[in-house]
Design an enzyme around this catalytic site. Sequence first.
Site, PDB file in Angstrom:
ATOM      1  N   SER A  52     -15.139  50.549  57.634  1.00  0.00           N
ATOM      2  CA  SER A  52     -14.361  51.750  57.348  1.00  0.00           C
ATOM      3  C   SER A  52     -14.842  52.368  56.028  1.00  0.00           C
ATOM      4  CB  SER A  52     -12.867  51.405  57.325  1.00  0.00           C
ATOM      5  OG  SER A  52     -12.072  52.564  57.366  1.00  0.00           O
ATOM      6  N   ASP A 180     -12.296  52.924  64.173  1.00  0.00           N
ATOM      7  CA  ASP A 180     -12.393  52.154  62.924  1.00  0.00           C
ATOM      8  C   ASP A 180     -12.550  50.653  63.171  1.00  0.00           C
ATOM      9  OD1 ASP A 180     -11.812  50.935  60.397  1.00  0.00           O
ATOM     10  OD2 ASP A 180     -10.702  52.721  59.809  1.00  0.00           O
TER      11      ASP A 180
END
Length: 323
Positions: A52, A180
């Site tokens: 991320s 993500d």
Amino acid sequence: MSTENKKTFHILSIDGGGILGLYSAGILSNIEKDFFNGEPLSSHFNLITGTSTGGIIALALATGCHASEIGDFYTRYANRIFPSIRRNKIGLFSNKYSNKQLREGLYEFFGSKKIKDCETHVCIPAINAATCAPLVFKTNNNGSQNRDDECKLVDVALATSAAPTFFPLHHFENYQGLVDGGLWQNNPSLIGLIEALTCFVGEGKAFDDISILSIGNPNSSIKESVDTKSKKSGLLKWKANIISLPMKVNSIGTDYIIKILHRSNSSYLSRYERIECGSLTNDCSTLKLDSADKHSLAKLMELSHQDYNNKKVALTDFFKEEN
């Protein structure tokens, strides 16, 4: 084999956490300055893994960027990526934010660079929502892993940071709906360890043991309230915690597993150091993954300097052993 003759494979791991990545960039900037005379961290780690926001930092470092440049990027783009006036405050029917500003910032940072342009090995976790499968974007680490060579760093960064409810799914090339990587590997230390053992470390391989420096952020210390008195478990009860809680638990759990592996001496892991935010004062208790106001950014930098100084002795020992 004597300690003097051992060749160590050095891994840098960086957690996910939205704008809290500014904290990580601050820690890394201090490390770069104090331990490597300002040289890029890509010159001192054999593999950099990040998820991320940590994936964005990892890719930037792997292209030779200085950690301070990454911190400047976060400061300049924070309020554009996470504007205070959101198009969708709750994220119930659509994502809270557009990824337009993030994409523009990433293009400014990476241009047209691809995975094959990285100066050190990388592993960047994501999720392929179309197949419900974990995915790791990586450099050609064993000579035959060229699947991702032509992937643009902008696309990989958008994929690993496409947090559900915050940003839209990312699509590029043959990938239809990437999410993500923090939902399965927010702390990617294990990803780095497995890659090292698979490709680089062990009998008949180039390296003899492994060191891991793992950089966290305040996410693990932010207290979030979930009503546990009621047994009901609907979406309104969980709200934003439905994203941040799995990320937090993964970071804590992975740290626990790595510490066990380190103590067991059974995985070639000779050194492990973790830096993350300790307990937060009341004025930091409102920090969130998308806290992009000036006060929050200043607090993140203050916390990073504070925690770095608290860990400096341990870091001195960590890097002394490496030299």
